[in-house]
Scaffold this motif. Structure first.
Motif, PDB file in Angstrom:
ATOM      1  N   LYS A  37      -3.690 -19.146   3.585  1.00  0.00           N
ATOM      2  CA  LYS A  37      -5.062 -19.059   3.094  1.00  0.00           C
ATOM      3  C   LYS A  37      -5.456 -17.585   2.921  1.00  0.00           C
ATOM      4  O   LYS A  37      -6.069 -17.210   1.931  1.00  0.00           O
ATOM      5  N   PHE A  38      -5.082 -16.734   3.880  1.00  0.00           N
ATOM      6  CA  PHE A  38      -5.375 -15.306   3.795  1.00  0.00           C
ATOM      7  C   PHE A  38      -4.678 -14.685   2.583  1.00  0.00           C
ATOM      8  O   PHE A  38      -5.281 -13.917   1.833  1.00  0.00           O
ATOM      9  N   ILE A  39      -3.419 -15.017   2.373  1.00  0.00           N
ATOM     10  CA  ILE A  39      -2.670 -14.493   1.226  1.00  0.00           C
ATOM     11  C   ILE A  39      -3.326 -14.920  -0.071  1.00  0.00           C
ATOM     12  O   ILE A  39      -3.523 -14.118  -0.985  1.00  0.00           O
ATOM     13  N   TYR A  40      -3.708 -16.190  -0.160  1.00  0.00           N
ATOM     14  CA  TYR A  40      -4.350 -16.703  -1.383  1.00  0.00           C
ATOM     15  C   TYR A  40      -5.630 -15.935  -1.677  1.00  0.00           C
ATOM     16  O   TYR A  40      -5.860 -15.476  -2.805  1.00  0.00           O
ATOM     17  N   HIS A  41      -6.488 -15.781  -0.671  1.00  0.00           N
ATOM     18  CA  HIS A  41      -7.774 -15.116  -0.907  1.00  0.00           C
ATOM     19  C   HIS A  41      -7.622 -13.615  -1.153  1.00  0.00           C
ATOM     20  O   HIS A  41      -8.444 -13.037  -1.849  1.00  0.00           O
ATOM     21  N   SER A  42      -6.595 -13.004  -0.613  1.00  0.00           N
ATOM     22  CA  SER A  42      -6.394 -11.573  -0.852  1.00  0.00           C
ATOM     23  C   SER A  42      -5.859 -11.283  -2.251  1.00  0.00           C
ATOM     24  O   SER A  42      -5.951 -10.164  -2.741  1.00  0.00           O
ATOM     25  N   GLN A  43      -5.308 -12.315  -2.926  1.00  0.00           N
ATOM     26  CA  GLN A  43      -4.785 -12.135  -4.280  1.00  0.00           C
ATOM     27  C   GLN A  43      -5.807 -12.457  -5.354  1.00  0.00           C
ATOM     28  O   GLN A  43      -5.540 -12.274  -6.518  1.00  0.00           O
ATOM     29  N   ARG A  44      -6.966 -12.960  -4.972  1.00  0.00           N
ATOM     30  CA  ARG A  44      -7.993 -13.333  -5.955  1.00  0.00           C
ATOM     31  C   ARG A  44      -8.845 -12.168  -6.325  1.00  0.00           C
ATOM     32  O   ARG A  44      -9.019 -11.208  -5.819  1.00  0.00           O
TER      33      ARG A  44
ATOM     34  N   GLU B 163      -2.402 -18.248   7.501  1.00  0.00           N
ATOM     35  CA  GLU B 163      -1.682 -17.136   6.875  1.00  0.00           C
ATOM     36  C   GLU B 163      -1.630 -17.328   5.354  1.00  0.00           C
ATOM     37  O   GLU B 163      -1.897 -16.396   4.593  1.00  0.00           O
TER      38      GLU B 163
END
Length: 92
Positions: free
Chosen positions: A85-92, A83
């Motif tokens: 990891k998904f948040i991190y990549h969606s903010q990049r 979860e």
């Protein structure tokens, strides 16, 4: 990770780039240690690598039913890690 968590338990490598810390401390101290981990990683960026990121998943046995298995705790941690990891990549 060993520098930060090992005085409270054990740190194990469980995959290529996945590690688990099994520690026995209260939730407030866990947050403090996790903050220290992220601060150290921030210090590494630029010194040892141009980019460094981690996805952390934390869970406590107190969150599970009394008859839960270790595998249940690991799954909860793993779910939270993905979860994050998904948040991190969606903010990049």
């Amino acid at each position: 990770m060993k520098d930060i968590y090992s005085q409270y338990g054990h740190v194990y490598r469980v995959g290529g780039d996945e590690f688990i810390a099994i520690i026995d401390i209260d939730g407030f101290k866990v947050k403090t240690l996790n903050k220290e981990l992220f601060e150290r990683i921030d210090d590494w960026v630029g010194k040892y690598s141009n980019h460094f990121s981690i996805a952390l998943g934390a869970a406590s046995s107190c969150e599970l039913k009394e008859d839960a298995k270790v595998e249940d705790l690991i799954k909860l941690m793993d779910d939270r890690m993905y979860e994050n990891k998904f948040i991190y990549h969606s903010q990049r």
